[in-house]
Write a protein that holds these residues in place. Structure first.
Motif, PDB file in Angstrom:
ATOM      1  N   HIS A 123      33.012 -23.260  -5.387  1.00 26.48           N
ATOM      2  CA  HIS A 123      33.256 -23.303  -3.942  1.00 26.48           C
ATOM      3  C   HIS A 123      32.681 -22.077  -3.228  1.00 26.48           C
ATOM      4  CE1 HIS A 123      35.793 -26.933  -3.615  1.00 26.48           C
ATOM      5  NE2 HIS A 123      35.987 -26.693  -4.900  1.00 26.48           N
ATOM      6  N   ARG A 124      31.725 -21.409  -3.873  1.00 26.50           N
ATOM      7  CA  ARG A 124      30.943 -20.334  -3.254  1.00 26.50           C
ATOM      8  C   ARG A 124      31.739 -19.072  -2.916  1.00 26.50           C
ATOM      9  NH1 ARG A 124      26.222 -23.131  -1.926  1.00 26.50           N
ATOM     10  NH2 ARG A 124      26.545 -25.372  -1.796  1.00 26.50           N
ATOM     11  N   HIS A 125      32.761 -18.792  -3.722  1.00 25.37           N
ATOM     12  CA  HIS A 125      33.526 -17.558  -3.556  1.00 25.37           C
ATOM     13  C   HIS A 125      33.209 -16.649  -4.740  1.00 25.37           C
ATOM     14  CE1 HIS A 125      35.897 -19.327  -0.341  1.00 25.37           C
ATOM     15  NE2 HIS A 125      36.096 -20.385  -1.107  1.00 25.37           N
ATOM     16  N   ASN A 126      32.847 -15.413  -4.463  1.00 26.93           N
ATOM     17  CA  ASN A 126      32.562 -14.471  -5.539  1.00 26.93           C
ATOM     18  C   ASN A 126      33.847 -14.117  -6.270  1.00 26.93           C
ATOM     19  OD1 ASN A 126      29.807 -14.281  -5.018  1.00 26.93           O
ATOM     20  ND2 ASN A 126      30.099 -12.684  -3.500  1.00 26.93           N
ATOM     21  N   SER A 127      33.754 -14.084  -7.590  1.00 33.34           N
ATOM     22  CA  SER A 127      34.901 -13.683  -8.393  1.00 33.34           C
ATOM     23  C   SER A 127      34.397 -13.168  -9.729  1.00 33.34           C
ATOM     24  CB  SER A 127      35.873 -14.848  -8.601  1.00 33.34           C
ATOM     25  OG  SER A 127      35.287 -15.875  -9.356  1.00 33.34           O
ATOM     26  N   SER A 128      35.242 -12.374 -10.364  1.00 35.87           N
ATOM     27  CA  SER A 128      34.913 -11.815 -11.676  1.00 35.87           C
ATOM     28  C   SER A 128      36.048 -12.090 -12.639  1.00 35.87           C
ATOM     29  CB  SER A 128      34.718 -10.296 -11.586  1.00 35.87           C
ATOM     30  OG  SER A 128      33.674  -9.979 -10.719  1.00 35.87           O
ATOM     31  N   LEU A 129      35.676 -12.588 -13.820  1.00 38.60           N
ATOM     32  CA  LEU A 129      36.642 -12.777 -14.897  1.00 38.60           C
ATOM     33  C   LEU A 129      36.808 -11.450 -15.614  1.00 38.60           C
ATOM     34  CD1 LEU A 129      38.328 -14.537 -16.901  1.00 38.60           C
ATOM     35  CD2 LEU A 129      36.183 -14.906 -18.138  1.00 38.60           C
ATOM     36  N   LYS A 130      38.037 -11.009 -15.750  1.00 38.87           N
ATOM     37  CA  LYS A 130      38.340  -9.774 -16.459  1.00 38.87           C
ATOM     38  C   LYS A 130      39.238 -10.099 -17.645  1.00 38.87           C
ATOM     39  CE  LYS A 130      36.443  -7.133 -13.316  1.00 38.87           C
ATOM     40  NZ  LYS A 130      35.318  -6.264 -13.537  1.00 38.87           N
ATOM     41  N   ILE A 131      38.880  -9.574 -18.791  1.00 32.27           N
ATOM     42  CA  ILE A 131      39.723  -9.671 -19.979  1.00 32.27           C
ATOM     43  C   ILE A 131      39.935  -8.249 -20.460  1.00 32.27           C
ATOM     44  CG2 ILE A 131      39.937 -10.554 -22.330  1.00 32.27           C
ATOM     45  CD1 ILE A 131      38.042 -12.836 -21.499  1.00 32.27           C
ATOM     46  N   GLY A 132      41.192  -7.865 -20.571  1.00 35.21           N
ATOM     47  CA  GLY A 132      41.500  -6.500 -20.963  1.00 35.21           C
ATOM     48  C   GLY A 132      42.462  -6.451 -22.129  1.00 35.21           C
ATOM     49  N   VAL A 133      42.526  -5.284 -22.754  1.00 35.92           N
ATOM     50  CA  VAL A 133      43.434  -5.068 -23.879  1.00 35.92           C
ATOM     51  C   VAL A 133      44.218  -3.780 -23.668  1.00 35.92           C
ATOM     52  CG1 VAL A 133      42.039  -6.342 -25.558  1.00 35.92           C
ATOM     53  CG2 VAL A 133      41.642  -3.907 -25.230  1.00 35.92           C
ATOM     54  N   ARG A 134      45.378  -3.719 -24.291  1.00 29.69           N
ATOM     55  CA  ARG A 134      46.200  -2.513 -24.301  1.00 29.69           C
ATOM     56  C   ARG A 134      47.097  -2.569 -25.518  1.00 29.69           C
ATOM     57  NH1 ARG A 134      50.835  -3.634 -19.647  1.00 29.69           N
ATOM     58  NH2 ARG A 134      51.884  -5.290 -20.795  1.00 29.69           N
ATOM     59  N   LYS A 135      47.646  -1.417 -25.868  1.00 25.83           N
ATOM     60  CA  LYS A 135      48.668  -1.365 -26.919  1.00 25.83           C
ATOM     61  C   LYS A 135      50.018  -1.256 -26.224  1.00 25.83           C
ATOM     62  CE  LYS A 135      46.137   0.357 -30.849  1.00 25.83           C
ATOM     63  NZ  LYS A 135      46.071   1.368 -31.899  1.00 25.83           N
ATOM     64  N   GLU A 168      47.667  -6.074 -27.167  1.00 26.03           N
ATOM     65  CA  GLU A 168      47.882  -7.214 -26.287  1.00 26.03           C
ATOM     66  C   GLU A 168      46.604  -7.458 -25.502  1.00 26.03           C
ATOM     67  OE1 GLU A 168      51.071  -5.698 -23.832  1.00 26.03           O
ATOM     68  OE2 GLU A 168      52.539  -6.851 -24.976  1.00 26.03           O
ATOM     69  N   ALA A 169      46.360  -8.695 -25.142  1.00 29.49           N
ATOM     70  CA  ALA A 169      45.213  -9.045 -24.310  1.00 29.49           C
ATOM     71  C   ALA A 169      45.714  -9.797 -23.082  1.00 29.49           C
ATOM     72  CB  ALA A 169      44.231  -9.899 -25.092  1.00 29.49           C
ATOM     73  N   HIS A 170      44.945  -9.697 -21.997  1.00 23.42           N
ATOM     74  CA  HIS A 170      45.303 -10.393 -20.767  1.00 23.42           C
ATOM     75  C   HIS A 170      44.022 -10.705 -20.002  1.00 23.42           C
ATOM     76  CE1 HIS A 170      47.706 -11.765 -17.460  1.00 23.42           C
ATOM     77  NE2 HIS A 170      47.149 -10.902 -16.628  1.00 23.42           N
ATOM     78  N   ALA A 171      44.021 -11.835 -19.297  1.00 23.87           N
ATOM     79  CA  ALA A 171      42.880 -12.235 -18.479  1.00 23.87           C
ATOM     80  C   ALA A 171      43.325 -12.379 -17.030  1.00 23.87           C
ATOM     81  CB  ALA A 171      42.304 -13.554 -18.984  1.00 23.87           C
ATOM     82  N   TRP A 172      42.451 -11.970 -16.118  1.00 29.20           N
ATOM     83  CA  TRP A 172      42.744 -12.091 -14.700  1.00 29.20           C
ATOM     84  C   TRP A 172      41.434 -12.260 -13.935  1.00 29.20           C
ATOM     85  CZ3 TRP A 172      42.994  -7.591 -17.454  1.00 29.20           C
ATOM     86  CH2 TRP A 172      42.272  -6.490 -17.007  1.00 29.20           C
ATOM     87  N   ILE A 173      41.565 -12.603 -12.665  1.00 36.56           N
ATOM     88  CA  ILE A 173      40.403 -12.790 -11.796  1.00 36.56           C
ATOM     89  C   ILE A 173      40.494 -11.808 -10.641  1.00 36.56           C
ATOM     90  CG2 ILE A 173      39.220 -14.396 -10.211  1.00 36.56           C
ATOM     91  CD1 ILE A 173      38.911 -15.135 -13.143  1.00 36.56           C
ATOM     92  N   GLU A 174      39.348 -11.164 -10.369  1.00 40.66           N
ATOM     93  CA  GLU A 174      39.232 -10.293  -9.204  1.00 40.66           C
ATOM     94  C   GLU A 174      38.231 -10.902  -8.241  1.00 40.66           C
ATOM     95  OE1 GLU A 174      38.279  -6.301 -10.376  1.00 40.66           O
ATOM     96  OE2 GLU A 174      40.128  -6.088 -11.530  1.00 40.66           O
ATOM     97  N   SER A 175      38.527 -10.760  -6.960  1.00 41.80           N
ATOM     98  CA  SER A 175      37.635 -11.230  -5.910  1.00 41.80           C
ATOM     99  C   SER A 175      37.762 -10.285  -4.728  1.00 41.80           C
ATOM    100  CB  SER A 175      37.998 -12.657  -5.503  1.00 41.80           C
ATOM    101  OG  SER A 175      37.145 -13.120  -4.492  1.00 41.80           O
ATOM    102  N   GLU A 176      36.622  -9.839  -4.238  1.00 39.13           N
ATOM    103  CA  GLU A 176      36.589  -8.924  -3.093  1.00 39.13           C
ATOM    104  C   GLU A 176      37.468  -7.702  -3.322  1.00 39.13           C
ATOM    105  OE1 GLU A 176      37.405 -11.235   0.416  1.00 39.13           O
ATOM    106  OE2 GLU A 176      35.718 -12.570   0.025  1.00 39.13           O
ATOM    107  N   GLY A 177      37.418  -7.172  -4.535  1.00 38.52           N
ATOM    108  CA  GLY A 177      38.106  -5.930  -4.842  1.00 38.52           C
ATOM    109  C   GLY A 177      39.602  -6.036  -5.096  1.00 38.52           C
ATOM    110  N   ARG A 178      40.131  -7.249  -5.200  1.00 39.20           N
ATOM    111  CA  ARG A 178      41.567  -7.368  -5.489  1.00 39.20           C
ATOM    112  C   ARG A 178      41.801  -8.457  -6.531  1.00 39.20           C
ATOM    113  NH1 ARG A 178      44.765 -11.162  -2.967  1.00 39.20           N
ATOM    114  NH2 ARG A 178      43.680 -12.589  -1.607  1.00 39.20           N
ATOM    115  N   ILE A 179      42.925  -8.338  -7.212  1.00 40.43           N
ATOM    116  CA  ILE A 179      43.301  -9.326  -8.222  1.00 40.43           C
ATOM    117  C   ILE A 179      43.859 -10.545  -7.494  1.00 40.43           C
ATOM    118  CG2 ILE A 179      44.816  -9.818 -10.175  1.00 40.43           C
ATOM    119  CD1 ILE A 179      44.726  -6.761 -10.766  1.00 40.43           C
ATOM    120  N   VAL A 180      43.271 -11.724  -7.771  1.00 41.30           N
ATOM    121  CA  VAL A 180      43.715 -12.941  -7.084  1.00 41.30           C
ATOM    122  C   VAL A 180      44.527 -13.859  -7.989  1.00 41.30           C
ATOM    123  CG1 VAL A 180      41.904 -12.873  -5.333  1.00 41.30           C
ATOM    124  CG2 VAL A 180      41.502 -14.125  -7.469  1.00 41.30           C
TER     125      VAL A 180
END
Length: 143
Positions: free
Chosen positions: A91-103, A110-122
């Motif tokens: 739908h023509r919206h910029n977004s980035s898939l983020k996958i991160g890890v932490r202890k 632990e792992a987690h996935a999230w989406i960022e768009s226009e500088g914020r987590i959506v």
């Protein structure tokens, strides 16, 4: 009002988005269990390059994914993030898939996935997300 009644009272555009989100959550869950991640992610990226003619507003896309995942208990953070990213891209919206890890406190990774768009987590914003270290871009082209 029943859930079906609520669904039927939605505008046609919201019904369509909600049905797409439900289908995509199922498709992504199945794909992640049957195809290697990198292959499936590449396939989703190619599919999302086929843009829709009339883009839906970002807030309605986020609503559709968040509503659909409430009815599908298997919709993990990765399934949800990939679905959301796909729909936003189509739908023509910029977004980035983020996958991160932490202890965690027990020293377990632990792992987690999230989406960022226009500088914020959506989608996928959880408590302590700032402690996750994002993994490299998985070979994605940065727009």
């Amino acid at each position: 009002m029943t859930k079906i009644g609520k669904f039927l009272s939605l505008p046609a555009s919201d019904k369509k988005l909600l049905m797409q989100a439900l289908f995509l959550l199922l498709f992504v869950k199945t794909g992640l269990h049957t195809v290697p991640f990198r292959t499936f992610d590449s396939f989703l990226n190619r599919l999302s390059s086929h843009k829709v003619k009339q883009a839906a507003p970002k807030d309605r896309i986020l609503w559709s994914v968040n509503t659909a995942k409430r009815y599908l208990p298997f919709a993990t953070c990765l399934v949800t993030a990939l679905t959301c990213h796909f729909l936003l891209q189509r739908h023509r919206h910029n977004s980035s898939l983020k996958i991160g890890v932490r202890k965690n406190g027990d020293n377990i990774l632990e792992a987690h996935a999230w989406i960022e768009s226009e500088g914020r987590i959506v989608t996928g914003n959880i408590a302590g997300i700032e402690n996750f270290i994002p993994l490299p871009s998985l070979g994605r082209k940065i727009p």
